[in-house]
Motif scaffolding. Structure first.
Motif, PDB file in Angstrom:
ATOM      1  N   LEU A   2      -1.681   4.337   0.363  1.00 16.55           N
ATOM      2  CA  LEU A   2      -0.296   4.315  -0.096  1.00 16.55           C
ATOM      3  C   LEU A   2      -0.197   4.784  -1.544  1.00 16.55           C
ATOM      4  CD1 LEU A   2       0.922   1.006   1.609  1.00 16.55           C
ATOM      5  CD2 LEU A   2       1.611   3.326   2.223  1.00 16.55           C
ATOM      6  N   ASP A   3       0.176   3.878  -2.456  1.00 13.14           N
ATOM      7  CA  ASP A   3       0.412   4.247  -3.854  1.00 13.14           C
ATOM      8  C   ASP A   3      -0.644   3.677  -4.786  1.00 13.14           C
ATOM      9  OD1 ASP A   3       1.193   1.654  -3.351  1.00 13.14           O
ATOM     10  OD2 ASP A   3       3.060   1.759  -4.478  1.00 13.14           O
TER      11      ASP A   3
ATOM     12  N   GLY B 247      -3.790   8.122  -3.826  1.00 14.23           N
ATOM     13  CA  GLY B 247      -2.356   8.309  -3.669  1.00 14.23           C
ATOM     14  C   GLY B 247      -1.574   8.369  -4.966  1.00 14.23           C
ATOM     15  N   ALA B 248      -2.071   7.737  -6.031  1.00 13.33           N
ATOM     16  CA  ALA B 248      -1.300   7.689  -7.275  1.00 13.33           C
ATOM     17  C   ALA B 248      -2.077   8.197  -8.479  1.00 13.33           C
ATOM     18  CB  ALA B 248      -0.830   6.252  -7.536  1.00 13.33           C
ATOM     19  N   THR B 249      -3.169   8.888  -8.240  1.00 17.34           N
ATOM     20  CA  THR B 249      -3.973   9.407  -9.350  1.00 17.34           C
ATOM     21  C   THR B 249      -3.726  10.900  -9.508  1.00 17.34           C
ATOM     22  OG1 THR B 249      -5.677   7.740  -8.940  1.00 17.34           O
ATOM     23  CG2 THR B 249      -6.317   9.644 -10.262  1.00 17.34           C
TER      24      THR B 249
ATOM     25  N   GLY C 108      -4.411   2.948  11.082  1.00 18.41           N
ATOM     26  CA  GLY C 108      -3.147   2.565  10.470  1.00 18.41           C
ATOM     27  C   GLY C 108      -2.557   3.668   9.614  1.00 18.41           C
ATOM     28  N   SER C 109      -1.248   3.723   9.531  1.00 16.32           N
ATOM     29  CA  SER C 109      -0.584   4.640   8.608  1.00 16.32           C
ATOM     30  C   SER C 109      -0.816   4.164   7.177  1.00 16.32           C
ATOM     31  CB  SER C 109       0.912   4.697   8.901  1.00 16.32           C
ATOM     32  OG  SER C 109       1.152   5.194  10.197  1.00 16.32           O
ATOM     33  N   GLY C 110      -0.432   4.994   6.218  1.00 19.24           N
ATOM     34  CA  GLY C 110      -0.635   4.656   4.822  1.00 19.24           C
ATOM     35  C   GLY C 110      -1.812   5.367   4.195  1.00 19.24           C
ATOM     36  N   HIS C 111      -2.573   6.131   5.041  1.00 20.81           N
ATOM     37  CA  HIS C 111      -3.731   6.871   4.542  1.00 20.81           C
ATOM     38  C   HIS C 111      -3.495   8.378   4.531  1.00 20.81           C
ATOM     39  CE1 HIS C 111      -5.650   3.054   5.016  1.00 20.81           C
ATOM     40  NE2 HIS C 111      -5.627   3.101   6.334  1.00 20.81           N
ATOM     41  N   GLU C 112      -2.276   8.815   4.711  1.00 23.08           N
ATOM     42  CA  GLU C 112      -1.974  10.231   4.864  1.00 23.08           C
ATOM     43  C   GLU C 112      -2.531  11.078   3.711  1.00 23.08           C
ATOM     44  OE1 GLU C 112       0.567   7.838   7.357  1.00 23.08           O
ATOM     45  OE2 GLU C 112       0.129   7.736   5.222  1.00 23.08           O
ATOM     46  N   PRO C 113      -3.072  12.265   4.057  1.00 24.28           N
ATOM     47  CA  PRO C 113      -2.955  12.969   5.331  1.00 24.28           C
ATOM     48  C   PRO C 113      -3.886  12.519   6.460  1.00 24.28           C
ATOM     49  CG  PRO C 113      -4.125  14.339   3.766  1.00 24.28           C
ATOM     50  CD  PRO C 113      -3.639  13.155   2.998  1.00 24.28           C
TER      51      PRO C 113
END
Length: 329
Positions: free
Chosen positions: A296-297, A259-261, A53-58
């Motif tokens: 994600l975030d 993603g947000a740290t 699934g997407s959301g784990h980029e890169p």
């Protein structure tokens, strides 16, 4: 919800188009399906294909290129790619030496990659990553989940494939690297899937979730927020207890952000975790810090430890040229 999107339904496709345009020297979009492939395939080399699934980029598209993956299949956010998409990527990447699937142990991913293998009629082997020590069974998996340790498997197996190893050898290597790798994650906040428009779970300002996965699923327990040193100690204890006597030796330490740290906090965690590992008998001789397998975030991080032998060190150090990892070139 505040996100830089036009429409939640089209966000994944538009992001993928931007990614391929921004890194057109390394990758391009598949001709007949929305997967990412190397700009140039290497004839006679076993093709490495991964996805999820997407959301784990890169992860995984950012690891397509020299020394890692030949193709990556991104599904919608936190949703497995379809068998047809996986099959299209495998057919495009295969230059005659066979295909190796590297698949995180989530039920949808395992099922769809297995269906693609059955549909293909090609010589395809599969490595299942299951490095998460937090839970044996979760919302998305039967058995341990594949998380940030997948990056380490993809890097080492990718280097071996680049060197000309055959499919059977790469399958054995991938399983061996996975068996030497352990991870655990903690979250300070939830994440927000664009299509949902609200956080996946509610958590108070003074709470943290221990043992989270990478799809925003909660961990195995919730507790009051603690100082970073205490959080690090709990994570290291979970990993070293699981590894047992294998903790004595050289290791890769990966501190991965969700993603947000901020990087400043990830490096602070690296310092704390490294000290604890070395007290337990591990020698951290290879390191990686940053946002590589995200949710994600979400705010939080995971710790991954992969025990090394001489061959694995050489494979880790081998040249790599992708949008997310690049050294030796």
């Amino acid at each position: 919800m505040k996100k830089l999107i036009n429409d939640a339904e089209n966000a994944t496709g538009e992001s993928l188009a931007g990614f391929c345009a921004a890194h057109s020297d390394i990758v391009r979009m598949g001709e007949h399906a929305p997967f990412v492939q190397r700009r140039q395939f290497k004839s006679g080399k076993v093709a490495l294909v991964s996805g999820g699934g997407s959301g784990h980029e890169p992860l995984h598209t950012g690891f397509v290129g020299h020394g890692m993956l030949d193709a990556a299949c991104p599904g919608q956010v936190f949703t497995s790619p379809t068998p047809d998409l996986i099959l299209a990527a495998a057919e495009a990447a295969d230059t005659g030496a066979g295909v190796l699937f590297i698949v995180k142990n989530y039920e949808g991913d395992v099922m769809n990659f297995d269906m693609a293998r059955e549909m293909s009629g090609k010589s395809i082997a599969t490595v299942i990553t299951d490095d998460d020590v937090a839970v044996e069974t979760s919302t998305f998996s039967t058995g341990r989940r594949g998380v940030a340790g997948t990056l380490i498997v993809e890097k080492m197996v990718g280097a071996a494939a680049e060197a000309g190893r055959d499919l059977a050898e790469l399958k054995v290597l991938g399983d061996r690297v996975n068996a030497a790798t352990r991870s655990i994650g903690i979250a300070l906040t939830s994440c927000t899937v664009p299509a949902a428009g609200r956080p996946t779970f509610d958590i108070a300002e003074d709470e943290m979730e221990v043992g989270v996965g990478i799809h925003g699923e909660p961990g195995h327990r919730r507790m009051k927020l603690r100082p970073a040193a205490e959080i690090a100690a709990e994570m290291v204890s979970a990993i070293t207890s699981d590894l047992g006597g294998r903790t004595r030796g050289e290791a890769i330490l990966l501190i991965n952000g969700f993603g947000a740290t901020p990087l400043s906090e990830l490096y602070l965690m690296y310092d704390a975790v490294r000290r604890l590992l070395e007290s337990a008998g591990s020698m951290v001789t290879r390191s990686l810090v940053g946002n590589f397998v995200t949710s994600l975030d979400m705010a939080g991080c995971s710790v991954t430890v992969s025990m090394l032998d001489e061959e694995m060190k050489r494979l880790w150090d081998a040249p790599v040229h992708t949008s997310a990892l690049r050294w030796g070139i």
